[in-house]
Design a protein around this motif. Structure first.
Motif, PDB file in Angstrom:
ATOM      1  N   UNK A  83       3.079  -4.902  12.770  1.00 25.18           N
ATOM      2  CA  UNK A  83       1.714  -5.267  12.445  1.00 25.18           C
ATOM      3  C   UNK A  83       1.554  -5.604  10.972  1.00 25.18           C
ATOM      4  N   UNK A  84       0.323  -5.453  10.471  1.00 23.86           N
ATOM      5  CA  UNK A  84       0.010  -5.833   9.099  1.00 23.86           C
ATOM      6  C   UNK A  84      -1.183  -5.002   8.640  1.00 23.86           C
ATOM      7  N   UNK A  85      -1.156  -4.580   7.386  1.00 31.90           N
ATOM      8  CA  UNK A  85      -2.246  -3.765   6.857  1.00 31.90           C
ATOM      9  C   UNK A  85      -2.665  -4.258   5.483  1.00 31.90           C
ATOM     10  N   UNK A  86      -3.919  -3.976   5.160  1.00 29.57           N
ATOM     11  CA  UNK A  86      -4.442  -4.197   3.815  1.00 29.57           C
ATOM     12  C   UNK A  86      -4.424  -2.837   3.131  1.00 29.57           C
ATOM     13  N   UNK A 102      -5.859  -1.326  -7.244  1.00 29.81           N
ATOM     14  CA  UNK A 102      -4.911  -2.381  -6.886  1.00 29.81           C
ATOM     15  C   UNK A 102      -4.947  -2.547  -5.373  1.00 29.81           C
ATOM     16  N   UNK A 103      -4.864  -3.785  -4.908  1.00 29.38           N
ATOM     17  CA  UNK A 103      -4.827  -4.054  -3.466  1.00 29.38           C
ATOM     18  C   UNK A 103      -3.695  -5.022  -3.152  1.00 29.38           C
ATOM     19  N   UNK A 104      -3.190  -4.947  -1.926  1.00 30.76           N
ATOM     20  CA  UNK A 104      -2.139  -5.861  -1.474  1.00 30.76           C
ATOM     21  C   UNK A 104      -2.006  -5.736   0.028  1.00 30.76           C
ATOM     22  N   UNK A 105      -1.506  -6.800   0.656  1.00 28.41           N
ATOM     23  CA  UNK A 105      -1.189  -6.738   2.082  1.00 28.41           C
ATOM     24  C   UNK A 105       0.253  -6.287   2.256  1.00 28.41           C
ATOM     25  N   UNK A 106       0.476  -5.472   3.284  1.00 27.73           N
ATOM     26  CA  UNK A 106       1.807  -4.996   3.619  1.00 27.73           C
ATOM     27  C   UNK A 106       2.145  -5.424   5.039  1.00 27.73           C
ATOM     28  N   UNK A 124      -6.096  -1.745   8.993  1.00 30.98           N
ATOM     29  CA  UNK A 124      -5.222  -2.564   9.844  1.00 30.98           C
ATOM     30  C   UNK A 124      -5.801  -3.965  10.011  1.00 30.98           C
ATOM     31  N   UNK A 125      -4.903  -4.957   9.943  1.00 27.41           N
ATOM     32  CA  UNK A 125      -5.292  -6.355  10.092  1.00 27.41           C
ATOM     33  C   UNK A 125      -4.812  -6.933  11.415  1.00 27.41           C
ATOM     34  N   UNK A 126      -3.999  -6.180  12.144  1.00 22.52           N
ATOM     35  CA  UNK A 126      -3.516  -6.607  13.461  1.00 22.52           C
ATOM     36  C   UNK A 126      -3.562  -5.412  14.400  1.00 22.52           C
ATOM     37  N   UNK A 127      -3.716  -5.665  15.691  1.00 18.61           N
ATOM     38  CA  UNK A 127      -3.701  -4.539  16.639  1.00 18.61           C
ATOM     39  C   UNK A 127      -2.299  -3.933  16.748  1.00 18.61           C
ATOM     40  N   UNK A 128      -2.256  -2.708  17.238  1.00 18.58           N
ATOM     41  CA  UNK A 128      -0.974  -2.014  17.460  1.00 18.58           C
ATOM     42  C   UNK A 128      -0.117  -2.002  16.193  1.00 18.58           C
ATOM     43  N   UNK A 129      -0.749  -1.600  15.099  1.00 20.30           N
ATOM     44  CA  UNK A 129      -0.046  -1.518  13.817  1.00 20.30           C
ATOM     45  C   UNK A 129       0.475  -0.093  13.617  1.00 20.30           C
ATOM     46  N   UNK A 130       1.706  -0.012  13.151  1.00 19.56           N
ATOM     47  CA  UNK A 130       2.297   1.295  12.844  1.00 19.56           C
ATOM     48  C   UNK A 130       2.958   1.225  11.482  1.00 19.56           C
ATOM     49  N   UNK A 131       2.758   2.254  10.697  1.00 23.14           N
ATOM     50  CA  UNK A 131       3.461   2.315   9.414  1.00 23.14           C
ATOM     51  C   UNK A 131       4.029   3.714   9.226  1.00 23.14           C
ATOM     52  N   UNK A 132       5.077   3.769   8.437  1.00 19.42           N
ATOM     53  CA  UNK A 132       5.763   5.029   8.172  1.00 19.42           C
ATOM     54  C   UNK A 132       5.634   5.364   6.702  1.00 19.42           C
TER      55      UNK A 132
END
Length: 482
Positions: A83-86, A102-106, A124-132
């Protein structure tokens, strides 16, 4: 969108210590693969060796799920799995950058290292986003945490999905505004042996730093069986050990030998284990007594050690132990003069009482005042100098103890000819009890500490200031009838 084929690199941000990482992602018809965290490569590229102890995963099934802004007393490395996150970060550490943002997309090809005390939030910018995220401490209720409201007008984060349409928890909505946040303080420095001569000088040199703590032996016993329980060590960054067994001659006795090894070796080993376990910087004070004194040249930091007596042997053993700590400074010094009983005060007392001393004239070295030694320690820590061993003494001409005694007599207004030079052997001929062997040459090369940007004071100049201060204080006491 995930980018493939990037070169591993770090990008700085306006928040000190917060870096955005471009990660190489390798893709084909089956999907993609990346090394999410690779210690050797990333440390070489500039990532702090932050020693993570826990790996967490956050899954968010809906677009607009927003979490934060939370700051914890640990470092974290955050990377998107899918996925993708702000991301939005706010510096909540005490200091000049408090409130910086500070901001950035990951996405899977971009990660972020968030240092301790920096608030982080993700949307979250997309559904089913997972981050570690890897963290280097475990949650505990007695640690200090901080949060700031996602909608704070001062922080003014431009959220891609307006907060009124985002998915937030009630707790996050209720966080305080920045003006009401208690900043997270810096990690602390602990000075051990704070009642000694160097400890007193360190109190003076760190008088303007509120996060430095001091402990005497009664408060912090290095021989204690469980140092872990004495502090919450994740809140500390540095230990400066100004405590040591320094009774050189008494160390040659059976009782003194035991005490010297306990304080200078067993205690140091416990500190080294502690510093390694918690990633602390350990500052250790070494001595010219680790050398045999036979050199015709000033000793370099890496010259072979060959101690002559028990005290020197314990200091040499302590040096070898501290050298195993990843973050260490071994500060080697000689002929130390501080606030308390010392050679200069002894000579002043003899001069005033009309006693003509015999003073050793076959040992060569330079005086080191604790004020200068403390200043050098702070310089190494403040400038984040390369870890390792540094010689620190006064600068200028090499002298003998007899030379220094004559200087003291002269500076105090007495006849320097009253001082008689004798050999070390002659001086100790009539001594009662064991006498430790002394290195004939205690001259330490100062090139490395000077290359680190520190300028040692000229020993003659600081001696003159010291003697004049002592004489004036004595005269003042006399006038007051003390």
């Amino acid at each position: 969108m995930t980018e493939y084929g990037k070169v591993l690199r770090a990008n700085a941000s306006p928040i000190p210590g917060l870096t955005v990482w471009e990660l190489p992602v390798h893709g084909d018809n089956r999907g993609w693969f990346k090394e999410n965290w690779q210690r050797e490569k990333m440390v070489a590229a500039g990532l702090p060796d932050f020693a993570p102890v826990q790996n967490n995963v956050s899954f968010n099934d809906a677009v607009g799920t927003t979490r934060g802004i939370h700051a914890e007393p640990w470092d974290k490395f955050v990377s998107v799995a899918t996925g993708r996150i702000f991301g939005a970060w706010v510096d909540l550490r005490a200091g000049a950058t408090f409130g910086a943002t500070f901001t950035a997309e990951l996405d899977p090809s971009r990660a972020v290292f968030v240092p301790r005390g920096v608030g982080n939030a993700f949307q979250t910018l997309e559904p089913n986003t997972a981050y570690t995220y890897l963290v280097n401490d475990h949650w505990t209720p007695d640690a200090q945490y901080a949060s700031v409201n996602l909608a704070d007008e001062t922080v003014a984060i431009d959220w891609p999905i307006p907060l009124e349409r985002a998915e937030l928890s009630a707790k996050d909505r209720a966080h305080p505004r920045l003006a009401d946040v208690t900043p997270i303080p810096p990690r602390k420095t602990l000075v051990l042996g704070a009642g000694g001569q160097l400890g007193q000088a360190l109190r003076d040199v760190y008088a303007d730093v509120p996060h430095v703590e001091y402990a005497n032996r009664s408060e912090f016993d290095l021989i204690a069986t469980d140092l872990d329980s004495l502090r919450r060590w994740r809140d500390y960054d540095t230990i400066i050990n100004a405590a040591a067994y320094t009774a050189v001659d008494a160390a040659e006795t059976p009782q003194g030998r035991t005490a010297a090894w306990a304080a200078n070796v067993t205690g140091i080993a416990a500190l080294a284990r502690l510093a390694t376990r918690y990633g602390l910087t350990l500052v250790h004070i070494s001595s010219d007594y680790v050398f045999d004194g036979t050199s015709e040249q000033p000793y370099l930091e890496d010259d072979p050690i060959a101690p002559l007596g028990v005290y020197g042997q314990t200091k040499a053993a302590g040096d070898q132990i501290v050298a195993t700590v990843p973050r260490h400074y071994i500060v080697r010094t000689s002929w130390v003069i501080g606030d308390g009983k010392n050679f200069v005060r002894t000579m002043l007392s003899l001069a005033e009482r009309g006693i003509n001393p015999s003073v050793v004239d076959d040992q060569r070295g330079r005086l080191t005042f604790t004020s200068d030694l403390a200043r050098a320690i702070r310089h190494l820590l403040d400038t984040a100098a390369a870890y390792g061993t540094y010689n620190v003494t006064g600068a200028g001409a090499v002298t003998t103890w007899a030379d220094i005694a004559r200087q003291v007599f002269t500076l105090a207004g007495y006849d320097p000819e009253r001082v008689t030079g004798v050999t070390t052997h002659e001086y100790f001929t009539s001594a009662k009890g064991p006498i430790a062997p002394r290195p004939a040459c205690s001259v330490l090369d100062l090139a490395r500490i000077e290359a680190a940007g520190f300028s040692p004071s000229l020993a003659d100049e600081i001696l003159a200031d010291y003697v004049h201060t002592e004489v004036n204080a004595a005269q003042h006491k006399s006038l007051r009838g003390i």
